[in-house]
Design an enzyme around this catalytic site. Structure first.
Site, PDB file in Angstrom:
ATOM      1  N   GLU A 175       9.240   5.658 -29.926  1.00  0.00           N
ATOM      2  CA  GLU A 175       9.973   4.001 -29.893  1.00  0.00           C
ATOM      3  C   GLU A 175       8.769   3.640 -30.947  1.00  0.00           C
ATOM      4  O   GLU A 175       8.149   2.774 -31.016  1.00  0.00           O
ATOM      5  CB  GLU A 175       9.377   3.435 -29.233  1.00  0.00           C
ATOM      6  CG  GLU A 175      10.657   4.017 -28.165  1.00  0.00           C
ATOM      7  CD  GLU A 175      11.033   2.724 -26.539  1.00  0.00           C
ATOM      8  OE1 GLU A 175      11.253   2.155 -26.686  1.00  0.00           O
ATOM      9  OE2 GLU A 175      12.581   3.777 -26.471  1.00  0.00           O
ATOM     10  N   GLU A 298      16.046   9.646 -24.695  1.00  0.00           N
ATOM     11  CA  GLU A 298      15.785   8.099 -23.682  1.00  0.00           C
ATOM     12  C   GLU A 298      17.466   8.031 -22.897  1.00  0.00           C
ATOM     13  O   GLU A 298      17.952   7.073 -24.517  1.00  0.00           O
ATOM     14  CB  GLU A 298      14.742   6.906 -23.831  1.00  0.00           C
ATOM     15  CG  GLU A 298      13.456   7.827 -24.282  1.00  0.00           C
ATOM     16  CD  GLU A 298      12.158   6.929 -23.664  1.00  0.00           C
ATOM     17  OE1 GLU A 298      12.550   5.656 -23.085  1.00  0.00           O
ATOM     18  OE2 GLU A 298      11.358   6.984 -24.110  1.00  0.00           O
TER      19      GLU A 298
HETATM   20  O1  AHR Z   1      11.759   4.817 -20.449  1.00  0.00           O
HETATM   21  C1  AHR Z   1      11.007   3.446 -20.305  1.00  0.00           C
HETATM   22  C2  AHR Z   1      10.416   3.009 -21.272  1.00  0.00           C
HETATM   23  O2  AHR Z   1      11.328   3.031 -22.056  1.00  0.00           O
HETATM   24  C3  AHR Z   1      10.109   4.120 -22.107  1.00  0.00           C
HETATM   25  O3  AHR Z   1       8.538   4.623 -22.229  1.00  0.00           O
HETATM   26  C4  AHR Z   1      10.623   3.469 -23.750  1.00  0.00           C
HETATM   27  O4  AHR Z   1      10.398   4.684 -24.933  1.00  0.00           O
HETATM   28  C5  AHR Z   1      11.504   3.085 -23.371  1.00  0.00           C
HETATM   29  O5  AHR Z   1      11.152   1.827 -24.039  1.00  0.00           O
END
Ligand code: AHR
Length: 496
Positions: A175, A298
């Site tokens: 990110e 994610e």
């Molecule tokens: O999964 C929680 C968070 O969500 C992670 O650390 C991040 O990469 C995303 O914003």
């Protein structure tokens, strides 16, 4: 095509469903690693070298192919050298992003690799671009994978590990448009090119390099990364969470929600399909041969933290609604297996859409766990062509298809069909036409469903939502007359 019909073309294979679509993500966040996986060797909770036995046994049963670690946002604050050597001497740091807790670094590289060994899982390491150096990242790879005489390999051996580990998947940042450095895509693309240069292949350890990708529908990020650095990456990530409310002002409760919120949740998880198609179209422009994998590292539901818990720990309960989100997402990933090469649900234990929740020595399996257990048959199977013409439903201002489907054929020729009924109220009734299968056919099914849309497993009642045998079908030659109950995830196995 007739109304209310689903055709499974058992004789039309459309590529392989990479088992890594069933991957996981485990971050140093809340009680995900500490308590959830790592309890330490001195704990009264039964463990092997500090890792919980009950959690390992449960996770082994879902065949986790790959785990992403150590974050997330944590990865861009993590300095791997703090997490090696004798544990009592390891540096203590503040996990500023997640709850401000003291991180004692007791779970580091060696412990993560031990977890992977116990689970028979491949590691996916996420390196630090946001606050780390090129040298630090380069030396981590050397420490883990160099076989021979080198400063990092020698250090690894001094710390008790003679042989290098096999590491294939390596993420260059996380990110980086947000917690990983608030960068513009042009800037990150250049940094990616630089950092990945020193992420080296040692001996026969060939890394699969994954660039930090877009947030949701930031198509410009994908465009810039593919244009400027596509030829230097093997995978490009995307993050998308299913949030019924608003990320900043209220995501919604995990367990106390309205029928409209159910419908909006279903609408939002279905949006995954559009995101994959649009990001894929951009990737196709620069990579028509689909060499670069889409890595959805994610995904999952994100609700308000469970009342009474630290909001920075992202602990949430898990209902049959989460099971539907998992089933629909995995169907979508399966159906895009030409481009989607990995997906990592967030997160394995005690965080967000978890498989497992723990409370001290107690452990429960969530509805999401059961979906992963049922769907594991799709791993590395051949995706089958599916034609679908079923009713749409309208609820909470959302019009969505009632049924989601994917199908595959395994190496023994067995066909598996996963079917979700997204409807909160009504059965889904349709004909399932099995084309290209030799008579006679034998059908077996399992279903995960419940009467209540908030149904969940708790430490007091751990088996409220569990798979049972599915008998809602009548076989008529190559046609099955199917009735799927509302709010259900079903897995059919067809043998002939
Ligand atoms: O999964 C929680 C968070 O969500 C992670 O650390 C991040 O990469 C995303 O914003």
């Amino acid at each position: 095509m007739e109304n209310n019909q689903v055709i499974i073309n058992a004789d039309i294979e459309q590529g392989t469903i990479n088992k890594n679509i069933y991957g996981h993500f485990a971050e140093h966040l809340g009680r995900g690693i500490y308590e959830g996986i790592w309890v330490g060797e001195e704990s009264s909770i039964p463990n092997t070298n500090g890792i919980r036995n009950d959690v390992v046994a449960a996770l082994k049963n879902i065949n986790i192919p790959v785990i992403r670690w150590p974050g997330g946002c944590f990865a861009d604050e993590y300095h791997w050298k703090d997490g090696i050597g004798p544990r009592e001497g390891r540096k203590r740091m503040v996990n500023t992003h997640w709850g401000g807790l003291v991180e004692n670094n007791h779970f580091g590289t060696h412990e993560f690799m031990m977890l992977c060994d116990m689970l028979g899982t491949e590691p996916y390491i996420c390196g630090n671009v946001g606050s780390g150096t090129v040298q630090e990242m380069s030396e981590w790879v050397e420490y883990m994978t160099f076989d021979g005489e080198s400063p990092m390999a020698n250090w690894r051996q001094e710390n008790g590990r003679q042989e290098p580990w096999k590491v294939k998947y390596f993420g260059v940042g996380n990110e980086n448009w947000g917690c990983g450095g608030n960068m513009r895509p042009e800037y990150y693309a250049d940094l990616y090119r630089r950092y990945q240069t020193y992420v080296r292949n040692y001996g026969d350890n060939k890394l699969y390099k994954i660039a930090g990708g877009a947030n949701v529908d930031d198509y410009n990020w994908t465009e810039v990364l593919m244009r400027e650095a596509g030829h230097m990456m093997d995978g490009l990530s995307i993050h998308y969470y299913t949030i019924p409310g608003d990320f900043w002002t209220g995501k919604g409760s995990a367990t106390d929600f309205t029928e409209d919120e159910w419908a909006i949740t279903m609408q939002r998880v279905l949006h995954t399909d559009e995101l994959i198609r649009k990001h894929s179209n951009i990737m196709d422009k620069y990579d028509p041969g689909k060499r670069v994998g889409m890595i959805i590292d994610e995904w999952g539901t994100w609700f308000d933290a469970e009342p009474g818990t630290n909001p920075g720990f992202l602990y949430q309960q898990n209902t049959i609604r989460d099971a539907l989100v998992a089933g629909v997402s995995l169907n979508i990933f399966n159906n895009h297996c030409d481009r989607v090469q990995m997906a990592n649900i967030a997160q394995t234990v005690n965080v967000l859409q978890a498989m497992i929740l723990t409370d001290g020595a107690k452990m429960i399996l969530t509805p999401t766990y059961h979906v992963f257990e049922m769907y594991k048959v799709h791993q590395d199977a051949k995706k089958l062509a599916v034609d679908i013409n079923v009713d749409s439903i309208t609820s909470g201002g959302a019009t969505i298809p009632q049924v989601s489907v994917s199908a595959s054929k395994d190496k023994d020729g067995k066909v598996h069909i996963s079917l979700c009924n997204l409807d909160n109220h009504a059965d889904a009734t349709f004909t399932l036409n099995l084309r290209g299968i030799v008579d006679p056919i034998h059908v077996a099914g399992r279903i995960l469903t419940s009467e209540q849309m908030e149904a969940r497993n708790t430490f007091e009642e751990p088996t409220v939502v569990e798979p049972t045998a599915f008998t809602g079908f009548i076989v008529d030659g190559h046609n099955l007359r199917i009735t799927l109950p509302s709010k259900s995830v079903t897995l059919l196995a067809i043998e002939s």
